[in-house]
Design an enzyme around this catalytic site. Structure first.
Site, short mmCIF file in Angstrom:
data_model
loop_
_atom_site.label_atom_id
_atom_site.label_comp_id
_atom_site.label_asym_id
_atom_site.label_seq_id
_atom_site.Cartn_x
_atom_site.Cartn_y
_atom_site.Cartn_z
CE LYS A 1 14.99 -110.74 -13.57
NZ LYS A 1 15.34 -111.34 -14.85
CB CYS B 1 17.14 -116.41 -12.37
SG CYS B 1 18.54 -115.37 -12.82
N1 NAD Z 1 23.16 -113.71 -15.75
C1 NAD Z 1 21.99 -113.41 -16.26
O1 NAD Z 1 21.72 -113.76 -17.36
C2 NAD Z 1 20.99 -112.60 -15.48
C3 NAD Z 1 19.72 -112.41 -16.02
C4 NAD Z 1 18.81 -111.67 -15.32
C5 NAD Z 1 19.16 -111.14 -14.09
N2 NAD Z 1 20.39 -111.34 -13.57
C6 NAD Z 1 20.72 -110.74 -12.28
O2 NAD Z 1 21.85 -109.89 -12.44
C7 NAD Z 1 22.66 -109.93 -11.24
C8 NAD Z 1 24.07 -110.36 -11.58
O3 NAD Z 1 24.03 -111.68 -12.11
P1 NAD Z 1 25.29 -112.32 -12.85
O4 NAD Z 1 24.85 -113.65 -13.33
O5 NAD Z 1 25.88 -111.35 -13.81
O6 NAD Z 1 26.27 -112.49 -11.60
P2 NAD Z 1 27.78 -113.01 -11.56
O7 NAD Z 1 27.84 -114.05 -10.50
O8 NAD Z 1 28.28 -113.34 -12.91
O9 NAD Z 1 28.57 -111.72 -10.99
C9 NAD Z 1 28.66 -110.50 -11.69
C10 NAD Z 1 29.93 -109.77 -11.31
O10 NAD Z 1 29.83 -109.19 -10.01
C11 NAD Z 1 31.10 -109.19 -9.43
N3 NAD Z 1 30.98 -108.95 -7.99
C12 NAD Z 1 30.63 -109.84 -7.02
N4 NAD Z 1 30.58 -109.21 -5.83
C13 NAD Z 1 30.91 -107.92 -6.03
C14 NAD Z 1 31.07 -106.78 -5.19
N5 NAD Z 1 30.86 -106.86 -3.88
N6 NAD Z 1 31.43 -105.61 -5.76
C15 NAD Z 1 31.64 -105.52 -7.10
N7 NAD Z 1 31.53 -106.56 -7.94
C16 NAD Z 1 31.17 -107.75 -7.41
C17 NAD Z 1 31.64 -110.53 -9.82
O11 NAD Z 1 33.05 -110.57 -9.73
C18 NAD Z 1 31.18 -110.64 -11.27
O12 NAD Z 1 32.11 -110.10 -12.16
C19 NAD Z 1 21.94 -110.86 -10.28
O13 NAD Z 1 21.08 -110.09 -9.46
C20 NAD Z 1 21.11 -111.73 -11.22
O14 NAD Z 1 19.98 -112.27 -10.58
C21 NAD Z 1 21.30 -112.05 -14.26
#
Ligand code: NAD
Length: 378
Positions: free
Chosen positions: A171, A225
């Site tokens: 990743k 990212c």
């Molecule tokens: N968004 C994407 O398309 C994408 C793609 C690849 C990887 N990622 C990875 O996935 C992960 C999440 O990304 P995202 O964009 O979904 O994040 P985001 O900022 O949308 O958050 C996801 C959720 O986590 C919740 N959250 C925050 N702190 C928390 C805690 N302490 N306990 C429980 N829930 C909590 C938030 O309320 C939110 O609903 C990251 O590591 C990111 O790098 C995301």
């Protein structure tokens, strides 16, 4: 998600159906379940290291409800070794349960752990969730197969069972690859400018070579990212990551270079009227996390330049800036800086830019003029 207020196309309807059908329940604390997915933010902390506090908080919340045989899947992007540390944290919280060892066997009735990194592109998430291939990184024997059961229910792409460290590295490699290649394009843009050559035309010509595929230069790299994850790869092995660190430095320097170009353009006017097109970190999203355009605007504001901003996606602008409609703001400007090539800007009448000093690192105005067959004035 790509930021506050963002609406993934198709998600609202899907969510409404799942809620109405009773297949989705939402609550504020974890409940007992066969599978627990952790997909929380992993931003950059001080010292360019991953801030894993949300992952740790999620693990602490899950620990009390874990039962023998359950599977915990980490989807967040994390430094190599995090899945093992997650297992140790859960094991410390639940000494009554058995946990697997990396590369070793899984004790009977143990809790399974896996890292299944997310790869979806915001805006196409629902399609890619189903059709992308996924690496499924198990901690101990049997963990990947256990986690794959869940994904097999909705993934049509290939599921690739591997060790958790492999999944973590893969990743990070994907995003570092993007960063390094964008850095090359940005460096080439700087070199081309130095030699008085049009960088975009040079790249288009070089890409006619069957084994060359240079990416597009821009105003830098943003988002949560590509601008962040390369540090997760370098953080514990700085000496082994000179290229990744150099790429980060190259991309981080681009906003300062663009700000200097804008400043130089404004210096031609006694009281420059400056319009900046775009504030988001990339085209067609409203996410401003780590946005290079935002860094440029903040720098210019701090230097006392008045800035008018046009961004159809971003409603909040930094203090001191003014938000206006694009056509109106371009007409009133002396200097126009295209910071984000949003699709909406591509359909602006190229004649609007006539007589303006245009700073256009992404080549949007030049392209629009070419398409409209309008002679170039910039
Ligand atoms: N968004 C994407 O398309 C994408 C793609 C690849 C990887 N990622 C990875 O996935 C992960 C999440 O990304 P995202 O964009 O979904 O994040 P985001 O900022 O949308 O958050 C996801 C959720 O986590 C919740 N959250 C925050 N702190 C928390 C805690 N302490 N306990 C429980 N829930 C909590 C938030 O309320 C939110 O609903 C990251 O590591 C990111 O790098 C995301």
């Amino acid at each position: 998600s790509p930021g506050p207020g963002y609406r993934e196309p198709g998600l609202d309807a899907l969510l409404a159906r799942a809620l109405a059908g009773g297949r989705l329940r939402v609550q504020s604390a974890p409940a007992p379940a066969a599978f627990h997915l952790i997909a929380v933010p992993t931003p950059l902390a001080e010292g360019r290291r991953a801030d894993l506090s949300a992952v740790e908080a999620a693990a602490d919340a899950i620990a009390p409800v874990l039962r023998p045989g359950d599977t915990v899947i980490l989807e967040s992007t994390v430094p190599v070794g995090t899945t093992e540390r997650l297992a140790m944290r859960l094991a410390a919280a639940r000494p009554d349960l058995a946990f697997p060892l990396r590369g070793g066997g899984s004790p009977p009735a143990c809790v399974h752990l896996a890292h299944v990194p997310e790869r979806v592109l915001p805006g196409r998430a629902l399609h890619e969730l189903v059709h992308n291939d996924r690496v499924v990184g198990g901690l101990g024997a049997g963990c990947a197969a256990q986690a794959a059961q869940l994904y097999r229910a909705f993934v049509r792409g290939a599921l690739m069972p591997v060790d958790c460290r492999m999944a973590e590295l893969v990743k990070l490699a994907e995003n570092a690859f993007r960063d390094v290649n964008i850095a090359f394009a940005n460096e080439l843009a700087a070199l081309s400018a130095r030699f008085g050559v049009d960088a975009r035309a040079a790249i288009a010509l070089a890409n006619r070579h069957p084994r060359v595929d240079i990416l597009s230069p821009g105003v830098g790299v943003g988002g949560h990212c590509v601008a962040v994850d390369p540090w997760f790869l370098a953080q514990d092995a700085q000496d082994a990551a000179p290229l990744i660190r150099a790429a980060r430095a190259v991309n981080d320097a681009v906003p300062w270079r663009v700000a200097a170009q804008i400043r130089a353009a404004c210096a031609r006017f006694a009281a420059p009227r400056l319009t900046c097109l775009g504030l988001a970190y990339k085209p067609d999203v409203e996410d401003v996390r780590e946005s290079p355009a935002m860094a440029i605007v903040r720098t210019l504001l701090a230097e006392g330049l008045p800035v008018v901003i046009c961004d159809p996606f971003v409603s909040e602008v930094p203090e001191g800036a003014v938000r206006r409609d694009a056509a109106e703001a371009i007409t009133a400007a002396d200097v126009v800086a295209v910071l984000v090539p949003h699709t909406a800007f591509r359909t602006l009448d190229p004649l609007l830019f006539a007589g303006k000093v245009v700073v256009d690192p992404s080549g949007l105005v030049r392209q629009a003029a070419r398409q409209a067959d309008t002679p170039l004035f910039v």
